[in-house]
Design a protein around this motif. Structure first.
Motif, PDB file in Angstrom:
ATOM      1  N   ASP A   3       0.835  -1.194   0.000  1.00 44.48           N
ATOM      2  CA  ASP A   3       0.000   0.000   0.000  1.00 44.48           C
ATOM      3  C   ASP A   3       0.868   1.241   0.000  1.00 44.48           C
ATOM      4  O   ASP A   3       1.800   1.367   0.812  1.00 44.48           O
ATOM      5  N   PRO A   4       0.598   2.178  -0.877  1.00 44.84           N
ATOM      6  CA  PRO A   4       1.412   3.396  -0.954  1.00 44.84           C
ATOM      7  C   PRO A   4       1.110   4.347   0.199  1.00 44.84           C
ATOM      8  O   PRO A   4       0.043   4.268   0.819  1.00 44.84           O
ATOM      9  N   VAL A   5       2.031   5.231   0.455  1.00 46.94           N
ATOM     10  CA  VAL A   5       1.811   6.272   1.464  1.00 46.94           C
ATOM     11  C   VAL A   5       1.032   7.425   0.857  1.00 46.94           C
ATOM     12  O   VAL A   5       0.133   7.992   1.489  1.00 46.94           O
ATOM     13  N   TYR A   6       1.345   7.744  -0.392  1.00 49.99           N
ATOM     14  CA  TYR A   6       0.710   8.889  -1.058  1.00 49.99           C
ATOM     15  C   TYR A   6      -0.041   8.425  -2.310  1.00 49.99           C
ATOM     16  O   TYR A   6       0.476   7.640  -3.110  1.00 49.99           O
ATOM     17  N   SER A   7      -1.252   8.930  -2.448  1.00 52.28           N
ATOM     18  CA  SER A   7      -2.048   8.709  -3.653  1.00 52.28           C
ATOM     19  C   SER A   7      -2.183  10.046  -4.372  1.00 52.28           C
ATOM     20  O   SER A   7      -2.704  11.011  -3.789  1.00 52.28           O
ATOM     21  N   VAL A   8      -1.724  10.103  -5.604  1.00 50.76           N
ATOM     22  CA  VAL A   8      -1.778  11.342  -6.383  1.00 50.76           C
ATOM     23  C   VAL A   8      -2.945  11.233  -7.365  1.00 50.76           C
ATOM     24  O   VAL A   8      -2.956  10.358  -8.236  1.00 50.76           O
ATOM     25  N   VAL A   9      -3.931  12.106  -7.218  1.00 56.09           N
ATOM     26  CA  VAL A   9      -5.122  12.109  -8.067  1.00 56.09           C
ATOM     27  C   VAL A   9      -4.994  13.226  -9.100  1.00 56.09           C
ATOM     28  O   VAL A   9      -4.804  14.397  -8.728  1.00 56.09           O
ATOM     29  N   ILE A  10      -5.112  12.869 -10.372  1.00 58.66           N
ATOM     30  CA  ILE A  10      -4.906  13.840 -11.447  1.00 58.66           C
ATOM     31  C   ILE A  10      -6.078  13.789 -12.419  1.00 58.66           C
ATOM     32  O   ILE A  10      -6.223  12.818 -13.179  1.00 58.66           O
ATOM     33  N   PRO A  11      -6.944  14.803 -12.428  1.00 59.39           N
ATOM     34  CA  PRO A  11      -7.998  14.867 -13.453  1.00 59.39           C
ATOM     35  C   PRO A  11      -7.387  15.236 -14.798  1.00 59.39           C
ATOM     36  O   PRO A  11      -6.499  16.090 -14.875  1.00 59.39           O
ATOM     37  N   VAL A  12      -7.862  14.592 -15.854  1.00 55.17           N
ATOM     38  CA  VAL A  12      -7.271  14.780 -17.183  1.00 55.17           C
ATOM     39  C   VAL A  12      -8.370  15.128 -18.183  1.00 55.17           C
ATOM     40  O   VAL A  12      -9.444  14.518 -18.178  1.00 55.17           O
ATOM     41  N   PHE A  13      -8.065  16.109 -19.036  1.00 54.24           N
ATOM     42  CA  PHE A  13      -8.990  16.439 -20.117  1.00 54.24           C
ATOM     43  C   PHE A  13      -8.189  16.863 -21.343  1.00 54.24           C
ATOM     44  O   PHE A  13      -7.594  17.948 -21.366  1.00 54.24           O
ATOM     45  N   ASN A  14      -8.109  15.977 -22.317  1.00 55.89           N
ATOM     46  CA  ASN A  14      -7.462  16.237 -23.613  1.00 55.89           C
ATOM     47  C   ASN A  14      -5.945  16.357 -23.560  1.00 55.89           C
ATOM     48  O   ASN A  14      -5.323  16.655 -24.579  1.00 55.89           O
ATOM     49  N   SER A  15      -5.322  16.156 -22.412  1.00 59.73           N
ATOM     50  CA  SER A  15      -3.867  16.263 -22.330  1.00 59.73           C
ATOM     51  C   SER A  15      -3.211  15.035 -22.942  1.00 59.73           C
ATOM     52  O   SER A  15      -3.770  13.934 -22.927  1.00 59.73           O
ATOM     53  N   THR A  16      -1.999  15.222 -23.459  1.00 61.96           N
ATOM     54  CA  THR A  16      -1.267  14.103 -24.071  1.00 61.96           C
ATOM     55  C   THR A  16       0.215  14.143 -23.679  1.00 61.96           C
ATOM     56  O   THR A  16       0.655  13.357 -22.851  1.00 61.96           O
ATOM     57  N   VAL A  17       0.966  15.063 -24.255  1.00 64.91           N
ATOM     58  CA  VAL A  17       2.427  15.032 -24.112  1.00 64.91           C
ATOM     59  C   VAL A  17       2.891  15.301 -22.691  1.00 64.91           C
ATOM     60  O   VAL A  17       4.002  14.893 -22.316  1.00 64.91           O
ATOM     61  N   THR A  18       2.111  15.974 -21.883  1.00 61.16           N
ATOM     62  CA  THR A  18       2.547  16.273 -20.514  1.00 61.16           C
ATOM     63  C   THR A  18       2.429  15.064 -19.591  1.00 61.16           C
ATOM     64  O   THR A  18       3.091  15.012 -18.545  1.00 61.16           O
ATOM     65  N   LEU A  19       1.604  14.076 -19.946  1.00 57.44           N
ATOM     66  CA  LEU A  19       1.299  12.980 -19.031  1.00 57.44           C
ATOM     67  C   LEU A  19       2.513  12.097 -18.725  1.00 57.44           C
ATOM     68  O   LEU A  19       2.793  11.830 -17.546  1.00 57.44           O
ATOM     69  N   PRO A  20       3.274  11.615 -19.731  1.00 59.12           N
ATOM     70  CA  PRO A  20       4.467  10.812 -19.405  1.00 59.12           C
ATOM     71  C   PRO A  20       5.486  11.592 -18.590  1.00 59.12           C
ATOM     72  O   PRO A  20       6.109  11.042 -17.665  1.00 59.12           O
ATOM     73  N   ARG A  21       5.668  12.863 -18.903  1.00 61.69           N
ATOM     74  CA  ARG A  21       6.625  13.684 -18.158  1.00 61.69           C
ATOM     75  C   ARG A  21       6.172  13.855 -16.720  1.00 61.69           C
ATOM     76  O   ARG A  21       6.996  13.856 -15.787  1.00 61.69           O
ATOM     77  N   LEU A  22       4.873  13.998 -16.521  1.00 57.98           N
ATOM     78  CA  LEU A  22       4.340  14.147 -15.172  1.00 57.98           C
ATOM     79  C   LEU A  22       4.587  12.884 -14.348  1.00 57.98           C
ATOM     80  O   LEU A  22       4.983  12.958 -13.178  1.00 57.98           O
ATOM     81  N   GLU A  50      -6.366  10.224 -28.174  1.00 57.74           N
ATOM     82  CA  GLU A  50      -4.986   9.942 -27.801  1.00 57.74           C
ATOM     83  C   GLU A  50      -4.790   9.985 -26.287  1.00 57.74           C
ATOM     84  O   GLU A  50      -3.900   9.329 -25.750  1.00 57.74           O
ATOM     85  N   THR A  51      -5.626  10.759 -25.593  1.00 55.43           N
ATOM     86  CA  THR A  51      -5.481  10.897 -24.144  1.00 55.43           C
ATOM     87  C   THR A  51      -5.617   9.547 -23.448  1.00 55.43           C
ATOM     88  O   THR A  51      -4.743   9.135 -22.670  1.00 55.43           O
ATOM     89  N   TRP A  52      -6.701   8.830 -23.729  1.00 57.94           N
ATOM     90  CA  TRP A  52      -6.915   7.537 -23.074  1.00 57.94           C
ATOM     91  C   TRP A  52      -5.887   6.507 -23.538  1.00 57.94           C
ATOM     92  O   TRP A  52      -5.439   5.667 -22.739  1.00 57.94           O
ATOM     93  N   ALA A  53      -5.487   6.572 -24.787  1.00 55.44           N
ATOM     94  CA  ALA A  53      -4.474   5.635 -25.289  1.00 55.44           C
ATOM     95  C   ALA A  53      -3.150   5.815 -24.545  1.00 55.44           C
ATOM     96  O   ALA A  53      -2.506   4.829 -24.158  1.00 55.44           O
ATOM     97  N   ILE A  54      -2.754   7.055 -24.324  1.00 59.29           N
ATOM     98  CA  ILE A  54      -1.512   7.329 -23.597  1.00 59.29           C
ATOM     99  C   ILE A  54      -1.630   6.878 -22.146  1.00 59.29           C
ATOM    100  O   ILE A  54      -0.695   6.312 -21.567  1.00 59.29           O
ATOM    101  N   LEU A  55      -2.782   7.114 -21.535  1.00 58.38           N
ATOM    102  CA  LEU A  55      -2.981   6.707 -20.143  1.00 58.38           C
ATOM    103  C   LEU A  55      -2.888   5.188 -19.994  1.00 58.38           C
ATOM    104  O   LEU A  55      -2.281   4.679 -19.037  1.00 58.38           O
ATOM    105  N   LYS A  56      -3.488   4.454 -20.916  1.00 62.00           N
ATOM    106  CA  LYS A  56      -3.408   2.992 -20.846  1.00 62.00           C
ATOM    107  C   LYS A  56      -1.970   2.516 -21.037  1.00 62.00           C
ATOM    108  O   LYS A  56      -1.536   1.533 -20.406  1.00 62.00           O
ATOM    109  N   GLU A  57      -1.232   3.187 -21.900  1.00 64.26           N
ATOM    110  CA  GLU A  57       0.175   2.828 -22.107  1.00 64.26           C
ATOM    111  C   GLU A  57       0.989   3.075 -20.837  1.00 64.26           C
ATOM    112  O   GLU A  57       1.845   2.269 -20.466  1.00 64.26           O
ATOM    113  N   LEU A  58       0.704   4.182 -20.156  1.00 63.11           N
ATOM    114  CA  LEU A  58       1.403   4.480 -18.903  1.00 63.11           C
ATOM    115  C   LEU A  58       1.071   3.441 -17.842  1.00 63.11           C
ATOM    116  O   LEU A  58       1.942   3.047 -17.045  1.00 63.11           O
ATOM    117  N   THR A  59      -0.171   2.991 -17.810  1.00 66.23           N
ATOM    118  CA  THR A  59      -0.561   1.959 -16.859  1.00 66.23           C
ATOM    119  C   THR A  59       0.185   0.654 -17.125  1.00 66.23           C
ATOM    120  O   THR A  59       0.592  -0.053 -16.194  1.00 66.23           O
TER     121      THR A  59
END
Length: 308
Positions: A3-22, A50-59
């Motif tokens: 179990d992690p100590v910190y949970s980071v919640v990030i709402p996303v709308f149409n973002s793409t290139v910033t997500l991997p860097r984040l 592309e937003t959901w595709a990138i998120l699934k790839e990050l997962t």
């Protein structure tokens, strides 16, 4: 994974290139801190496929990354609550997806984690349009009017919560959530720390005037009877003035024999009162709609798809 100590919640709308860097910057921060973390992205039904595709790839490539896609667009607050409902950490951090909030400032928030909520406010002024500055100022004034003035605290999306506070926030069933209202309902132990605001590097903000109006209406109608009370006071004042004016007209006719001429004044008064009545009915209707939605127990979000 433990179990992690910190949970980071990030709402996303149409973002793409910033997500991997984040994700990479968050991983570097928590590695340096020597604590476990998880990242929960919530895609608010972005039109950009592309937003959901990138998120699934990050997962798929990062064990600590989890993603949820909402069934439709519920707004930023609904997306944040959705992410909060999936956390497993002792602390919850909310941060935007555009890198205007620097992940490297997380230790500044963590340093005050003995408090229930820590808000990261910008020490340098953001560059906004006149309209954005004005609407933010109006929203801030109403927040103070409705919730009271938290000395030295300004609202910001960059926050750290204790998990217990988040749990209590989620107990409030409302189809039109407003995060600061839920936060202040759960606790008043709120402090502010200064962080640095960074310019947007890619794209434009999706938080347009329509979304600002929706957020303001959730603040005004969902968390206060302020408008109804204002309408009641205004209606009482108009009625009182009408009785006084009517009495003066009657006495003037009886004592001085003055007839009251003019259909113009009569029509103006009728139109003003009629317009006020219709406006008041519209206000009441807005409250009734929200009451009906509350009775129907409409949720603030619906999950369409997950990648865990």
């Amino acid at each position: 994974m433990d179990d992690p100590v910190y949970s980071v919640v990030i709402p996303v709308f149409n973002s793409t290139v910033t997500l991997p860097r984040l994700v990479d910057r968050l991983e570097a921060v928590f590695t340096e801190m020597g604590v476990g973390h998880e990242v929960i992205f919530v895609d608010d039904c972005s039109p950009n496929i592309e937003t959901w595709a990138i998120l699934k790839e990050l997962t798929a490539t990062h064990q600590q990354v989890h993603c949820v896609r909402l069934a439709r667009n519920f707004g930023k607050a609904g997306a944040v609550l959705c992410g909060m409902s999936h956390i497993s950490g002792q602390f919850v951090i909310t941060i935007d997806d555009d890198l205007q909030h620097a992940p490297e400032d997380i230790p500044i928030l963590v340093a005050e984690c003995q408090h229930d909520v820590v808000i990261g406010a910008f020490q340098n002024k953001k560059k906004h349009s006149v309209l954005q500055i004005f609407t933010s100022w109006v929203k801030r004034r109403f927040e103070v009017l409705i919730f009271g003035d938290l000395k030295g605290v300004k609202m910001s999306p960059y926050k750290l919560f204790k998990a217990a506070v988040v749990e209590n926030m989620l107990k409030v069933a409302t189809p039109h959530p407003f995060i600061p209202a839920l936060m202040l309902y759960a606790t008043r132990d709120v402090v502010q720390v200064e962080i640095t605001h960074h310019p947007r590097q890619h794209g434009q903000s999706g938080f347009n005037i329509r979304r600002r109006i929706r957020q303001f209406s959730n603040l005004l109608f969902g968390n206060s009877w302020l408008v109804l009370k204002a309408m009641a006071y205004l209606g009482f004042s108009i009625a009182l003035l009408s009785f006084v004016y009517g009495g003066w007209l009657i006495l003037s006719n009886l004592i001085y024999g003055r007839a009251v001429p003019g259909w113009t004044s009569l029509m103006v008064a009728t139109l003003i009162l009629g317009g006020f009545i219709l406006f008041s009915l519209g206000i009441i209707g807005e409250y009734l709609i929200r009451i009906i939605e509350g009775v129907e127990k409409r949720p603030p979000f619906l999950v369409g798809e997950t990648a865990w």
